[in-house]
Write an enzyme that holds these catalytic residues in place. Sequence first.
Site, PDB file in Angstrom:
ATOM      1  N   GLY A 199       0.677  -1.394   0.040  1.00  0.00           N
ATOM      2  CA  GLY A 199      -0.050  -0.027  -0.114  1.00  0.00           C
ATOM      3  C   GLY A 199       0.704   1.325  -0.081  1.00  0.00           C
TER       4      GLY A 199
ATOM      5  N   GLU B 275       5.549  -3.630   0.332  1.00  0.00           N
ATOM      6  CA  GLU B 275       5.807  -2.981  -0.931  1.00  0.00           C
ATOM      7  C   GLU B 275       5.021  -1.708  -0.846  1.00  0.00           C
ATOM      8  OE1 GLU B 275       4.332  -4.003  -5.329  1.00  0.00           O
ATOM      9  OE2 GLU B 275       5.227  -5.692  -4.318  1.00  0.00           O
TER      10      GLU B 275
ATOM     11  N   CYS C 121       1.867   0.729  -8.775  1.00  0.00           N
ATOM     12  CA  CYS C 121       3.006   1.266  -7.869  1.00  0.00           C
ATOM     13  C   CYS C 121       4.249   1.355  -8.672  1.00  0.00           C
ATOM     14  CB  CYS C 121       3.202   0.451  -6.580  1.00  0.00           C
ATOM     15  SG  CYS C 121       2.092   0.427  -5.633  1.00  0.00           S
TER      16      CYS C 121
END
Length: 481
Positions: free
Chosen positions: A228, A250, A285
Amino acid sequence: MISTYPMVSGKYLVNGEWNDIKETADVVNPANTSEVVGQVAICSKEIVHESIAAAEKAYETWSRSDVKDRAARMNAAAEELAKIIEENVTLFVRENGKTLVEAKKDLLRCVDVMKGGAAELLNWWKPETLPGSQKVQVRRRARGVTAVITPWNSPMILTFKRVIPAVLTGNTVVVKPATNCPLTIMTCLKVVADHFPPGVINIVTGSGKVIGDTLCSDSRVRTVAFVGSTETGKEIMKKSAGNLQKVYMELGGNDPAIILEDAYLDDAAIKRLKMGILRAAGQVCSAIKRVYVHESRYDEVVTKLTKEFERVVVGDSIQPDVTMGPLNNKAQFDYVSGLIERTAKSGANVMTAGIQLNPETWNQGYYMLPSIVTGVDQQSEVVRVEQFGPVIPILPFSNVDEAVKFANDSEFGLRASVWTENEELALELADRLEAGAVFHNTHTVFSDLALDFPGLKESGVSRETRHCGLEFFADSYGFAD
């Protein structure tokens, strides 16, 4: 319109039982916000404590189970899950917004994670004898109850890549999916959980703060795997410090792509560049967030990428012609819309391109055409932040050293890419770039699911590189005689 999924909608899973709860929230379709796809249970702290207790109890026997039995159960679950992939692609699209192609790929990769992890376990778990005068074996054992907290943007693969290795290594798990997109995860994990003893896999949903704080402050939880935002990750680390929980994170990214003077930019390369930017509407991401182009190729790249963006078809991802779906939720839509508005007001040039598939229903969902931003510098907001949407700044550079300096000028360090025909130079730059992984002439994910390379700086904590992530969820210890 309401379409519920009775096995999981509005429920939570503890100790093998799916339980109803009074307090729920709607899961809406981001392509049509008037459509309720199902409900998500809003679990209390007491329910979270029950899930931890169930996981702790199941751990007593599951941690001592034979690895061949674990692998066999996982393979059987994978075969069963593969049978329901097609029927759940639409559900995933309706609650997440990914295109049909992206959604199906994510679901199929979950099956691959299960099969790959089971195969890897049988070899990796074997004791390893170290060389030396004394006989020393490296042996492995499970850690305990594992909390897996995952986001809404790529929920399927990011959940399975944590839950599956945790279970295979003998741990029990409490899974907390995002409230915006929990139904497909829960539907698929139900198939997996049914192949394991009660309490091995538990699922609680609801407030991220309530559930996250409870999981991270409970001494019975020995491992926390979180995917997140960096801000939330920092809060989890604070909470986990009290019990010295092992933490895998992560986190965010602001990935740079560096296009050198000699880059070969045919149609295929430009398509790869576009996909690196706009996969899942930029809500990834590890998507490209900044493009640095040698000044001699700058106009060419802007022109070619603009033409490629003009071909992007935005609409309801259920439609097969759609190549980019809506953003997942109102908060993200509002953030990206505000960022673009502020960028335009700052004097930058914001070029919006693409095709609205259904203009008449455009305002019914969180739709956004992709934008290219020029006329900005290294300190511009759109360059500094993780946009997490279909907007990309393109900046020129004059020499390689300047490009590396710009690329590393960020608190993030997740992924990067170098676009050049000179592989030796690409390797040289990769050694200098502050990123967990560097791609050459593409910007994507690892096709081999056994591999992963977490980010540096504020993009990640802990290393998970080979063996399908098994090594993170197990402790190694020495046995000597």
